[in-house]
Design an enzyme around this catalytic site. Structure first.
Site, PDB file in Angstrom:
ATOM      1  N   ASP A 203       7.258  -7.472  -0.167  1.00 15.53           N
ATOM      2  CA  ASP A 203       6.414  -6.482  -0.822  1.00 15.53           C
ATOM      3  C   ASP A 203       6.231  -6.846  -2.299  1.00 15.53           C
ATOM      4  O   ASP A 203       7.194  -7.180  -2.980  1.00 15.53           O
ATOM      5  CB  ASP A 203       7.125  -5.124  -0.707  1.00 15.53           C
ATOM      6  CG  ASP A 203       6.259  -3.984  -1.183  1.00 15.53           C
ATOM      7  OD1 ASP A 203       5.184  -3.778  -0.597  1.00 15.53           O
ATOM      8  OD2 ASP A 203       6.647  -3.292  -2.146  1.00 15.53           O
ATOM      9  N   GLU A 262       3.277 -10.635   0.232  1.00 18.46           N
ATOM     10  CA  GLU A 262       2.170  -9.799  -0.217  1.00 18.46           C
ATOM     11  C   GLU A 262       2.000 -10.130  -1.693  1.00 18.46           C
ATOM     12  O   GLU A 262       2.674  -9.591  -2.563  1.00 18.46           O
ATOM     13  CB  GLU A 262       2.470  -8.303  -0.052  1.00 18.46           C
ATOM     14  CG  GLU A 262       1.263  -7.465  -0.424  1.00 18.46           C
ATOM     15  CD  GLU A 262       1.585  -6.135  -1.088  1.00 18.46           C
ATOM     16  OE1 GLU A 262       0.711  -5.275  -1.104  1.00 18.46           O
ATOM     17  OE2 GLU A 262       2.687  -5.943  -1.621  1.00 18.46           O
TER      18      GLU A 262
HETATM   19  C1  GLC Z   1       2.909  -2.669  -1.366  1.00 16.55           C
HETATM   20  C2  GLC Z   1       2.834  -1.832  -0.126  1.00 16.55           C
HETATM   21  C3  GLC Z   1       2.373  -0.466  -0.498  1.00 16.55           C
HETATM   22  C4  GLC Z   1       3.362   0.136  -1.468  1.00 16.55           C
HETATM   23  C5  GLC Z   1       3.549  -0.761  -2.677  1.00 16.55           C
HETATM   24  C6  GLC Z   1       4.738  -0.360  -3.491  1.00 16.55           C
HETATM   25  O1  GLC Z   1       1.684  -2.916  -1.909  1.00 16.55           O
HETATM   26  O2  GLC Z   1       2.002  -2.449   0.806  1.00 16.55           O
HETATM   27  O3  GLC Z   1       2.223   0.364   0.617  1.00 16.55           O
HETATM   28  O4  GLC Z   1       2.901   1.384  -1.889  1.00 16.55           O
HETATM   29  O5  GLC Z   1       3.771  -2.089  -2.295  1.00 16.55           O
HETATM   30  O6  GLC Z   1       5.924  -0.717  -2.842  1.00 16.55           O
END
Ligand code: GLC
Length: 508
Positions: A203, A262
């Site tokens: 994340d 991500e």
């Molecule tokens: C990422 C997740 C999202 C979350 C954010 C903070 O982007 O996909 O859902 O709110 O991180 O952890």
């Protein structure tokens, strides 16, 4: 690792299905999806033909941000079940040859994490506070950084110090210059690898390291969740050292474990640095998700992403929807385009990420009542941004049951619209349905190999070949003649040997 499998870089061509656990299937009737419910639905995923599932966080959490605010990285929240439920689900998935990827949230913890509560108690200057990003008491916040969820990224503690939270105040950012933080996450990775997970989704993988001195950005409206501007809190060079250490841990385990970032970077080439051979295996390709339905833009995006990934020997990934973005049926404004886009994505080389419910053609739910909404984006924007609840509405499984079979009691943590015709039970065995389109596409996809070559095509038509496949997508306003070859799958009708607008076809 599924027992019948020899390690083979499975992730390079995999179809990985994202499960937003809270909204997938409820096994205990409380209206919240959980690990027991997920385990019961695994045969559906086997029949769909996915290679792996990625589970969004199910760890102990006050659920300020749907579980992306973790209070204990080594336990399951009671909302979702127990560690024993996790182990049983993992074993059941592996028995069906489905791999399991879990979400790791290393940029921030929950404000209820014992590290943060003890940092508050320990006070300014303490070792406990050094694990987070605290700054001395002052009238004004330390810099102009904004929270991605709206408002400023700093909150004051009762003793006047400020702490940084790029997301909600309930998600304090960790200090990755602190050795405890690095050691803790290496230990958390091992905890889940020891349990047998096949990989991690990381994340906010571009966020952990901040520019020294925390310089101001200089202007407001800095970023949404995914932006392009270089920023002092994203995509700093120092982050790569962390991933080199993590890669060594992953490689020390048997069975082809992997990690997907991500990450958001200003260019595809900067993104490719995350998937260098000694770092992570994949990064989500958000350029594809963000591309409009335009042949020129899609082709340029596909070429840039393939080229960037090739430059480091990594596979590309493709994604159309996830739990943070409006569902693509609604984004494109048409189920027909969504079907064509799916066939385009699933024909491309590399790995594809599906988001639960896209195989049913679910649209974004736009009319959730204000009092049902839970996303901090909605609350922190004062209701001006609807937030992400609309893509998180619990799945419709069975048209004839209360809550469409999502829960045994008919309860559902977000209200569902009239989804009878979209329920899995209504689509099963119906050749023209979304579900059968996805099933057939996933089955055929396994027979395509090799890189992509573009064929000459009329304006606004995408036409490419790979070994075993020719994919043609008509994004123009008029029907075009169908190329020769035998049709193996089409996203819509093909009247009189033509390919109508907004339609995709696979030929051999
Ligand atoms: C990422 C997740 C999202 C979350 C954010 C903070 O982007 O996909 O859902 O709110 O991180 O952890």
């Amino acid at each position: 690792m599924p027992s019948s499998d020899v390690p083979s870089n499975w992730w390079r061509t995999a179809v990985i299905y994202e499960i937003y656990v809270r909204s997938f299937a409820d096994g205990n009737g409380d209206g919240e999806g959980d690990l027991i419910g997920l385990r019961e639905r695994l045969p559906y995923l086997r029949d769909l033909g996915v290679d792996a599932i990625w589970l969004t966080p199910f760890y102990r959490s006050p659920m300020v941000d749907g579980g992306y605010d973790v209070a204990d990285y080594r336990d399951v929240d009671p909302l979702f079940g127990t560690l024993a439920d996790f182990d049983a689900m993992l074993a059941a998935a592996h028995a069906l040859d489905i791999r399991v990827i879990v979400d790791i949230v290393p940029n921030h913890t929950s404000s209820q994490h014992p590290w943060f509560t003890s940092a508050l108690t320990a006070g300014p200057g303490s070792l406990e506070r050094d694990r987070y990003i605290f700054r001395p008491a002052s009238e004004e916040p330390p810099n102009d950084w904004e929270s991605i969820f709206g408002g400023r990224a700093w909150t004051r503690t009762p003793d006047g110090e400020w702490y940084l939270h790029l997301f909600d105040p309930g998600q304090p950012d960790l200090n990755w210059d602190n050795a405890d933080v690095r050691a803790e996450f290496e230990s958390v990775l091992r905890f889940w690898l020891d349990r047998g997970v096949d990989g991690f989704r990381i994340d906010v993988a571009h966020g952990m390291v901040k520019e020294a001195g925390l310089p101001s950005v200089g202007h407001p409206q800095q970023i949404g969740l995914l932006g392009r501007e270089p920023l002092p809190y994203f995509d700093q060079d120092g982050v790569h050292e962390i991933y080199r250490a993590w890669r060594k841990i992953l490689d020390s385990y048997p069975g082809d474990r992997m990690a997907v970032a991500e990450a958001w970077a200003s260019t595809p080439l900067r993104l490719a640095r995350y998937v260098a051979p000694d770092e992570l295996h994949q990064a989500f390709n958000f350029d594809f998700l963000a591309a409009p339905w335009s042949a020129a833009e899609l082709r340029a995006t596909i070429d840039a992403c393939v080229e960037a990934a090739d430059s480091v020997g990594a596979p590309t990934t493709w994604v159309l929807s996830n739990h943070d973005k409006a569902r693509h049926v609604t984004r494109f404004g048409s189920p027909g385009i969504a079907r064509a886009a799916a066939l385009l994505m699933l024909a491309l080389p590399g790995a594809a990420y599906l988001y639960q419910g896209e195989e049913l053609g679910l649209p974004e739910v736009l009319d959730l009542p204000a009092d049902a909404r839970q996303d901090p984006v909605w609350h922190r924007s004062g209701g001006t941004d609807p937030g992400r609840d609309g893509c998180r509405v619990p799945l419709p499984w069975d048209a004839s049951l209360p809550a469409y079979g999502f829960s045994t009691t008919g309860r559902s943590w977000l209200p569902q619209p009239d989804w009878a015709s979209l329920a899995a039970s209504s689509q099963q065995g119906v050749p023209s349905s979304f579900l059968e389109l996805y099933r057939t596409a996933l089955r055929l996809r396994r027979t395509f190999t090799g890189p992509l070559t573009w064929n000459d095509s009329p304006t606004d038509v995408l036409d490419f070949s790979r070994d075993g496949l020719r994919c043609v997508v008509n994004l123009s306003g008029a029907a075009v003649p169908l190329p020769t070859g035998s049709v193996v799958l089409a996203s819509g009708d093909l009247p009189d040997g033509t390919l109508p607008p907004d339609t995709a076809v696979w030929l051999r």
